[in-house]
Write a protein that holds these residues in place. Structure first.
Motif, PDB file in Angstrom:
ATOM      1  N   ALA A 140       0.811  -1.216   0.000  1.00 32.80           N
ATOM      2  CA  ALA A 140       0.000   0.000   0.000  1.00 32.80           C
ATOM      3  C   ALA A 140       0.844   1.265   0.000  1.00 32.80           C
ATOM      4  CB  ALA A 140      -0.951  -0.007   1.191  1.00 32.80           C
ATOM      5  N   SER A 191      -2.370   6.739  -0.906  1.00 32.82           N
ATOM      6  CA  SER A 191      -3.248   6.900   0.258  1.00 32.82           C
ATOM      7  C   SER A 191      -3.679   8.354   0.423  1.00 32.82           C
ATOM      8  CB  SER A 191      -2.573   6.391   1.524  1.00 32.82           C
ATOM      9  OG  SER A 191      -1.358   7.078   1.738  1.00 32.82           O
ATOM     10  N   TYR A 248      -7.795  -1.138  -3.254  1.00 27.57           N
ATOM     11  CA  TYR A 248      -6.898  -0.151  -2.652  1.00 27.57           C
ATOM     12  C   TYR A 248      -7.696   0.906  -1.881  1.00 27.57           C
ATOM     13  CZ  TYR A 248      -3.073   3.021  -1.904  1.00 27.57           C
ATOM     14  OH  TYR A 248      -2.134   3.817  -1.297  1.00 27.57           O
ATOM     15  N   VAL A 300      -7.523   1.748   2.180  1.00 30.91           N
ATOM     16  CA  VAL A 300      -7.181   3.072   2.704  1.00 30.91           C
ATOM     17  C   VAL A 300      -8.308   3.608   3.580  1.00 30.91           C
ATOM     18  CG1 VAL A 300      -6.749   5.488   2.078  1.00 30.91           C
ATOM     19  CG2 VAL A 300      -5.577   3.652   0.852  1.00 30.91           C
ATOM     20  N   ASN A 312      -8.304   4.525   7.614  1.00 26.23           N
ATOM     21  CA  ASN A 312      -8.432   5.952   7.930  1.00 26.23           C
ATOM     22  C   ASN A 312      -9.909   6.274   8.136  1.00 26.23           C
ATOM     23  OD1 ASN A 312      -5.661   7.151   7.451  1.00 26.23           O
ATOM     24  ND2 ASN A 312      -5.997   6.033   5.549  1.00 26.23           N
TER      25      ASN A 312
END
Length: 109
Positions: free
Chosen positions: A26, A93, A52, A56, A60
């Motif tokens: 990542a 990210s 992906y 992320v 988060n």
């Protein structure tokens, strides 16, 4: 029908492998790679992009829970990158978080 089942098994296996590989690497995904993956309308690009983005956003989650689909998030990320080609130089990210927060700002808790 058998051919379709085999194709679906291959697609699921590919998605799992891609998801694991994406999670492991990542930190090495760039905005350019996301632009290429999210901008493609093929199965591999979509799996890469959605896996992906999911990783992320799951890591988060300060602004969650999110009310949009991964397909919608893929469009948001692709549009955000297309609006300014210099954004392709950002870490992947940062691209995901910035594009989503621009469209769906965090609400005060």
């Amino acid at each position: 029908r058998r051919w379709y089942a085999n194709q679906m098994r291959r697609a699921v296996l590919f998605a799992v492998i891609l998801f694991v590989a994406t999670a492991v690497h990542a930190a090495f995904t760039s905005g350019k790679q996301l632009s290429q993956g999210c901008g493609k309308r093929d199965m591999a690009g979509e799996f890469f992009c959605m896996a992906y983005i999911s990783g992320v956003l799951d890591s988060n989650s300060q602004c969650g829970p999110y009310t949009f689909s991964l397909r919608e998030a893929m469009g948001i990320v692709a549009s955000w990158l297309a609006a300014d080609p210099a954004r392709q130089n950002l870490p992947g990210s940062e691209v995901v978080v910035s594009s989503i927060r621009e469209r769906f700002p965090c609400k005060s808790r």
